[in-house]
Structure formats: C-alpha cells, structure tokens
Design an enzyme around this catalytic site. Structure first.
Site, mmCIF file in Angstrom:
data_model
loop_
_atom_site.group_PDB
_atom_site.id
_atom_site.type_symbol
_atom_site.label_atom_id
_atom_site.label_comp_id
_atom_site.label_asym_id
_atom_site.label_seq_id
_atom_site.Cartn_x
_atom_site.Cartn_y
_atom_site.Cartn_z
ATOM 1 N N THR A 13 0.809 -1.266 -0.055
ATOM 2 C CA THR A 13 -0.246 -0.169 -0.166
ATOM 3 C C THR A 13 0.969 1.464 -0.096
ATOM 4 O O THR A 13 0.254 2.131 -0.382
ATOM 5 C CB THR A 13 -0.831 0.078 1.442
ATOM 6 O OG1 THR A 13 -1.791 -0.601 1.304
ATOM 7 C CG2 THR A 13 -1.654 1.404 1.392
ATOM 8 N N SER A 55 1.391 -7.221 -0.793
ATOM 9 C CA SER A 55 2.172 -8.507 -0.115
ATOM 10 C C SER A 55 0.873 -9.890 -0.751
ATOM 11 O O SER A 55 1.771 -11.430 -0.550
ATOM 12 C CB SER A 55 2.689 -8.609 0.853
ATOM 13 O OG SER A 55 1.654 -8.267 2.143
ATOM 14 N N THR A 88 1.926 -4.588 4.157
ATOM 15 C CA THR A 88 2.125 -5.273 5.421
ATOM 16 C C THR A 88 0.923 -6.258 5.822
ATOM 17 O O THR A 88 1.297 -7.648 6.753
ATOM 18 C CB THR A 88 0.644 -3.928 6.417
ATOM 19 O OG1 THR A 88 -0.420 -3.771 5.350
ATOM 20 C CG2 THR A 88 1.644 -2.568 5.947
ATOM 21 N N ASP A 89 0.031 -6.706 4.689
ATOM 22 C CA ASP A 89 -0.064 -7.874 4.930
ATOM 23 C C ASP A 89 0.447 -9.380 4.707
ATOM 24 O O ASP A 89 0.088 -10.279 6.067
ATOM 25 C CB ASP A 89 -1.271 -8.730 4.289
ATOM 26 C CG ASP A 89 -2.446 -6.893 3.766
ATOM 27 O OD1 ASP A 89 -2.857 -6.681 4.496
ATOM 28 O OD2 ASP A 89 -2.767 -7.924 2.433
HETATM 29 N N1 ASP Z 1 -2.612 -4.999 0.671
HETATM 30 C C1 ASP Z 1 -1.870 -4.687 0.817
HETATM 31 C C2 ASP Z 1 -0.656 -4.893 0.506
HETATM 32 O O1 ASP Z 1 -0.456 -6.290 1.759
HETATM 33 C C3 ASP Z 1 -1.987 -4.170 2.504
HETATM 34 C C4 ASP Z 1 -1.007 -2.358 2.881
HETATM 35 O O2 ASP Z 1 0.310 -3.245 2.227
HETATM 36 O O3 ASP Z 1 -1.051 -2.496 3.816
HETATM 37 O O4 ASP Z 1 0.442 -5.482 -0.158
#
Ligand code: ASP
Length: 324
Positions: A13, A55, A88-89
């Site tokens: 993100t 991710s 973050t995932d």
């Molecule tokens: N959906 C995103 C990912 O993990 C979430 C993020 O980056 O916060 O790529």
C-alpha cells in the site's frame, strides 16, 4: 569507505494510489517516488526496484529471490543498512524469513503503510523516514530484521499485524517493541533474541492448519495425501488438539512428516502438564515438536527453512528447541 543505505521497493500500500480504471488503489509508486517526498538525508541512498506487488501476490519463489538479493546487499561492506518497503499483509513473514536466513550484521528494516498515497493521512513518508533512521543508526548493527511502523521498532520474530486498517496495526504482543524513533533519534531498549539457520532453499511442501473447536482432522489427512513434508498445527491454547486428531498426528509422524505444534493464541509458548488426550504433553510424547513462542505463520517458515536445509525430524526439533 563511504557507506550507503539501500531501499528495496517491493510494493504494498505504501506504493499504491487510487486508479480509476482498476477501481481502487494499485501499486503505482516506485522506490524513487517514495524517496522523493523525504528530502535529503545524511547518507546516500541506492534504490533497488525489486517488485511492485501487493504482498498477497508474493510467491515463495519471489520471497526467496528477495532473500537472496538482501543477502548480497547485507554482505556488501559499503551498505550501512537496508530498508524494504513491503505490503503490510505479509510483512511479518518476510521480516522473519530474512531474520532467520540472512547472514551478517547489516540492519534490515521493513516498513510500509496502512493508507495509500491517495488517501488522507497517508502514513508512508513518516514510516519510511523512521525506517531509514533505524537502518542508519549505529546501534542497529546486529539487530537482524525489524519492522518499523508508527515510530515503533519491532523484532521480526515478535511482530504481528493486529488490525486490518489502523495505522497502528503492528504490535509485538509477547515481549513488546524493541524501541522507538523520536524525531531524529533512535532508541533501542531491547536487543532481539535471534536464531540463524543456513539454508539454500525453502521446502515448500509444508502446510499450516489452524484448529477450531470441534473441527475434524480432514486437513491433516489431506496433508498426508498431498505428500507434505511438514505440517504446523496452530493448536488450541497451550497446544491442544481434539482427541480425534491424535491418530492422524501419530500416522503423519510415522510416515515421516515433521509435525510442529504452535498456538492460535497471539502470545505465549506451547506446553502443558495435562493428563487428558490431545494435550500438548501427549502430542510431544507422540513426536510432535513444540514451536515455543513462534506464531503459526512463522513456525511454517522456520520449518520450510529447516527442511530446506536438509534437517530431519531430530534436527528440526533441535532448531525449535533453540528458539530464544
Ligand atoms: N494489501 C496491502 C499489501 O499487503 C496492504 C498494505 O500494504 O498495507 O500489499
């Protein structure tokens, strides 16, 4: 020798902005774009545009290629610290894999954002700046891989994403954060307990099974049929399974699968002194290996590394027993 920081951009993100055609935020920003918003730092920064992926789109192959790239950088004496921007995932898993398998004392700092660049309150630049400060800090040498989000520094082994949308989503529920970034200063109040395993590849045939009350053992049977080499069971509480799981566990071990018991609790070690069937004590007596304080997703990676390194059940047991 003049040292530099390296920013490895992988997506997430932090690299996303709304795109009308896609119907939502997608990766549009490159590592260079992320840096541009921060202004000049004290050290030169090299950018590696590794990937532009959410991710959830990372494969084990991509993850291992990232590990190899980071290993090269970590052994380069011109590199002071490495920052990885990441979705973050699954950030906690990449961080843990790097912590476990990358040699050397170069700090590896993962960061990301919970809000996209097109959202109000985009948290990317602040997180990236804090991550660069940690990567450059002399006291961060030897710290391994850490996650820096919302000015907190978290050990790879401990950190987990606890909230689906809050910018303060990352916590280390067992032992707390290692330190904080306050302005330009980095304060590290704990040194992480680390373990390194040397390995050239991941064993991909490892399955993670999360238990729920009354669940049948179908997934364990499926793991047996699919020729898995290892299974991590995210068991109940301190490592318990329903009694009807015990025959499948015994069969899996007899067939040579390495069975690791983690807990679905967010913190704490597995192990008990119960006398009833399905207890952790009975599982251990049957040959299952306790994951100690590792979460299920991290125990899965550790088992992939241990089996990839050619360890058999006893070697895996020893690797998990050395869990700090
Ligand atoms: N959906 C995103 C990912 O993990 C979430 C993020 O980056 O916060 O790529």
């Amino acid at each position: 020798m003049e040292q530099r920081l390296v920013l490895v951009a992988t997506g997430g993100t932090i690299a996303m902005a709304a795109d009308v055609r896609a119907g939502g935020a997608v990766p549009l920003l490159r590592g260079e774009d992320l840096l541009r918003s921060l202004g000049e730092g004290a050290l030169p920064i090299e950018v590696v545009e590794f990937s532009h992926l959410p991710s959830a789109h990372l494969t084990l192959e991509t993850l291992w290629a990232l590990r190899n790239r980071v290993q090269e950088l970590a052994l380069d004496p011109g590199v002071r610290g490495i920052v990885i921007t990441h979705g973050t995932d699954t950030m906690e898993e990449t961080a843990y894999l790097l912590d476990l398998t990358v040699e050397g004392d170069t700090p590896i700092v993962l960061t990301g954002s919970m809000r996209a660049a097109s959202d109000p309150g985009y948290d990317g630049p602040a997180n990236l700046l804090a991550a660069l400060r940690v990567a450059a800090a002399p006291e961060a040498r030897g710290i391994g891989a850490v996650v820096v989000m919302e000015d907190e520094v978290h050990a790879a082994r401990e950190v987990t994403k606890m909230h689906t949308s809050s910018p303060g989503a990352f916590r280390s529920p067992y032992w707390g954060p290692l330190g904080r970034v306050e302005g330009e200063r980095v304060y590290l109040r704990q040194r992480p307990a680390r373990q390194a395993l040397v390995c050239e590849r991941l064993e991909e045939r490892v399955m993670l099974i999360r238990l729920a009350v009354g669940m049948d053992d179908g997934l364990l049977r499926y793991a047996l049929e699919r020729g898995m080499r290892g299974v991590v069971i995210e068991a109940l509480g301190g490592g318990r399974v329903p009694p009807w799981w015990m025959p499948g566990v015994r069969e899996a071990i007899a067939e040579g699968l390495v069975v690791v018991i983690a807990s679905r609790c967010v913190a704490g070690r597995v192990g008990d002194r119960y006398g009833y069937t399905g207890s952790c004590r009975e599982l251990e007596a049957a040959g299952a290996i306790p994951a100690n304080g590792l979460s299920g997703v991290k125990a899965r990676l550790k088992l992939m590394v241990a089996l990839g390194a050619g360890l058999r059940a006893d070697g895996c047991r020893e690797a998990f027993a050395r869990e700090p």
